[in-house]
Design an enzyme around this catalytic site. Structure first.
Site, PDB file in Angstrom:
ATOM      1  N   GLU A 157       0.589  -1.123  -0.077  1.00  0.00           N
ATOM      2  CA  GLU A 157      -0.155   0.064   0.030  1.00  0.00           C
ATOM      3  C   GLU A 157       0.790   1.316  -0.088  1.00  0.00           C
ATOM      4  O   GLU A 157       0.876   2.107   0.828  1.00  0.00           O
ATOM      5  CB  GLU A 157      -1.090   0.045   1.127  1.00  0.00           C
ATOM      6  CG  GLU A 157      -1.981  -1.293   1.010  1.00  0.00           C
ATOM      7  CD  GLU A 157      -3.036  -1.086   2.202  1.00  0.00           C
ATOM      8  OE1 GLU A 157      -2.856  -0.356   3.212  1.00  0.00           O
ATOM      9  OE2 GLU A 157      -3.964  -1.907   2.023  1.00  0.00           O
ATOM     10  N   GLU A 266      -6.009  -7.888  -0.606  1.00  0.00           N
ATOM     11  CA  GLU A 266      -6.534  -7.851   0.816  1.00  0.00           C
ATOM     12  C   GLU A 266      -8.106  -7.509   0.640  1.00  0.00           C
ATOM     13  O   GLU A 266      -8.396  -6.707  -0.402  1.00  0.00           O
ATOM     14  CB  GLU A 266      -6.136  -6.626   1.492  1.00  0.00           C
ATOM     15  CG  GLU A 266      -4.556  -6.708   1.925  1.00  0.00           C
ATOM     16  CD  GLU A 266      -4.277  -5.542   2.796  1.00  0.00           C
ATOM     17  OE1 GLU A 266      -4.893  -5.000   3.418  1.00  0.00           O
ATOM     18  OE2 GLU A 266      -3.002  -5.466   3.029  1.00  0.00           O
TER      19      GLU A 266
HETATM   20  C1  LIG Z   1      -8.280  -4.228   6.318  1.00  0.00           C
HETATM   21  C2  LIG Z   1      -6.857  -4.074   6.941  1.00  0.00           C
HETATM   22  O1  LIG Z   1      -6.782  -3.790   8.310  1.00  0.00           O
HETATM   23  N1  LIG Z   1      -5.972  -4.042   6.038  1.00  0.00           N
HETATM   24  C3  LIG Z   1      -4.633  -3.892   6.486  1.00  0.00           C
HETATM   25  C4  LIG Z   1      -3.818  -4.863   5.940  1.00  0.00           C
HETATM   26  O2  LIG Z   1      -2.639  -4.956   6.685  1.00  0.00           O
HETATM   27  C5  LIG Z   1      -1.836  -3.836   6.589  1.00  0.00           C
HETATM   28  C6  LIG Z   1      -0.680  -4.001   7.298  1.00  0.00           C
HETATM   29  O3  LIG Z   1      -0.698  -4.549   8.341  1.00  0.00           O
HETATM   30  C7  LIG Z   1      -2.537  -2.696   6.810  1.00  0.00           C
HETATM   31  O4  LIG Z   1      -2.134  -1.541   6.589  1.00  0.00           O
HETATM   32  C8  LIG Z   1      -3.942  -2.583   6.226  1.00  0.00           C
HETATM   33  O5  LIG Z   1      -4.749  -1.381   6.629  1.00  0.00           O
END
Ligand SMILES: CC(=O)N[C@H]1CO[C@H](CO)[C@@H](O)[C@@H]1O
Ligand SMILES: *[C@@H]1O[C@H](CO)[C@@H](O)[C@H](O)[C@H]1NC(C)=O
Length: 331
Positions: A157, A266
């Site tokens: 991200e 994700e």
């Molecule tokens: C929805 C959520 O919590 N996504 C997370 C996935 O993991 C990364 C790193 O731990 C987070 O930054 C995201 O927000």
């Protein structure tokens, strides 16, 4: 998501062994969950094993493989792997921990995604040293050059930085990984704006990302998508029962128009009927477009999530008990 959040990666349920009559063969190459732990406590660097961070539970992964998952995304911290500077050398303690979990996952025949969960930052500063980033990836890729079940995920991200920089960092990672002798592995690339599928075009990240090249031709575009109102993955509520499909449509069109493969790296929703319908609609849309969508990973699993709203950790995570049984046809 942040370390306060988890992902369950994808596993294919395709295995003929498991399939009861109602299950259709999976259309997806990757189905699984994010396996949090090693990126936890990221304000404590380097951090102490068992206090600030931990490694995923092998038993939980075995259980999820039994449910049909075949892909586990393992978030790590770049600074814990190489602490001094990106061109430096590895911390043996952390590197051995990573070796162990990667060996376990890939030894089971599943994919292990190595995910520097850094948001394009190193010690909280936006990474602008493109060559240094390449050096970090070179060190990592050499370590797993002979394991074709490893997947390299450039960075979790990217956000609030230049689109051109994000594309340059991704291209440098690809070049460094291949130059290190890791030529058989998939590389998952992530874009700007939290690599959100719904912002893939509107953020402008698609332009530079679409020009990435790979001599091994194994790039997969990793996008993330949550179904709550602001798309942050922080609420149990989903906007509507059709929001999943709606939020993916523009990205699907881009993947098709540009001849690219995508992975939903994700995703999550709360354990309630509206979210389940939205997730089913989204995964159905992906299955209908499986020429471009190669799979999906749940956020998240891992031993330290507790009663997290999206928790996929067996045996009692709310998503494991309340959602996964409704998604089996997409595994
Ligand atoms: C929805 C959520 O919590 N996504 C997370 C996935 O993991 C990364 C790193 O731990 C987070 O930054 C995201 O927000
Ligand atoms: C190496 O990692 C271990 C555990 O993760 C940590 O305790 C130690 O302080 C680290 N060393 C350096 C130099 O970062």
């Amino acid at each position: 998501m942040k370390f306060v959040e988890i992902l369950v990666a994808a596993a294919t349920i395709a295995s003929a062994v498991a399939a009861p009559t109602k299950k259709r063969a999976s259309k997806f190459e990757f189905v699984g969950a994010n396996e949090s732990g090693a990126e936890f406590g990221n304000t404590a660097l380097p951090g102490r094993l068992g206090k600030d961070y931990t490694w995923p539970e092998q038993n939980a992964i075995s259980t999820m493989i039994g449910k049909g998952m075949n892909t586990f995304r393992v978030p790590i911290m770049m600074e814990r792997f190489i602490p001094s500077k990106m061109t430096g050398t590895v911390n043996a303690t952390y590197a051995e921990g990573l070796d162990n979990i990667v060996k376990f996952i890939t030894g089971k025949g599943a994919y292990a995604i190595i995910d520097p969960h850094n948001f394009g930052r190193y010690y909280s500063n936006i990474i602008t040293d493109v060559d240094g980033f390449g050096a970090w990836w070179s060190t990592m890729a050499k370590r797993y050059a002979s394991n074709s079940k490893v997947i390299f995920d450039t960075n979790n991200e990217f956000h609030d930085e230049d689109n051109a920089l994000v594309a340059n960092l991704n291209q440098k990672a690809i070049n460094a990984i291949r130059a290190a002798g890791a030529t058989s592995q998939y590389i998952f690339v992530e874009g700007n704006s939290w690599t959100g599928a719904w912002h893939w075009i509107s953020s402008g990240t698609a332009d530079g990302m679409g020009k990435l090249t790979d001599p091994s031709d194994k790039i997969v575009y990793e996008m993330h998508q949550y179904l709550d109102s602001d798309g942050s993955g922080t609420s149990e509520s989903c906007v509507s029962s059709t929001i999943g499909k709606e939020r993916l449509q523009a990205a699907t069109a881009w993947l098709k128009a540009n001849g690219k493969k995508g992975i939903l790296g994700e995703t999550a929703g709360g354990s309630n009927s509206q979210c389940i319908a939205a997730l089913q609609g989204m995964l159905g849309h992906m299955a209908d477009n499986s020429d471009v969508w190669s799979g999906w990973l749940w956020w998240g699993a891992g031993p330290w999530w507790g009663n997290y709203i999206y928790g996929m950790e067996p045996p009692s995570g709310p998503a494991y008990t309340g959602i996964l049984p409704s998604l089996t046809q997409y595994m």
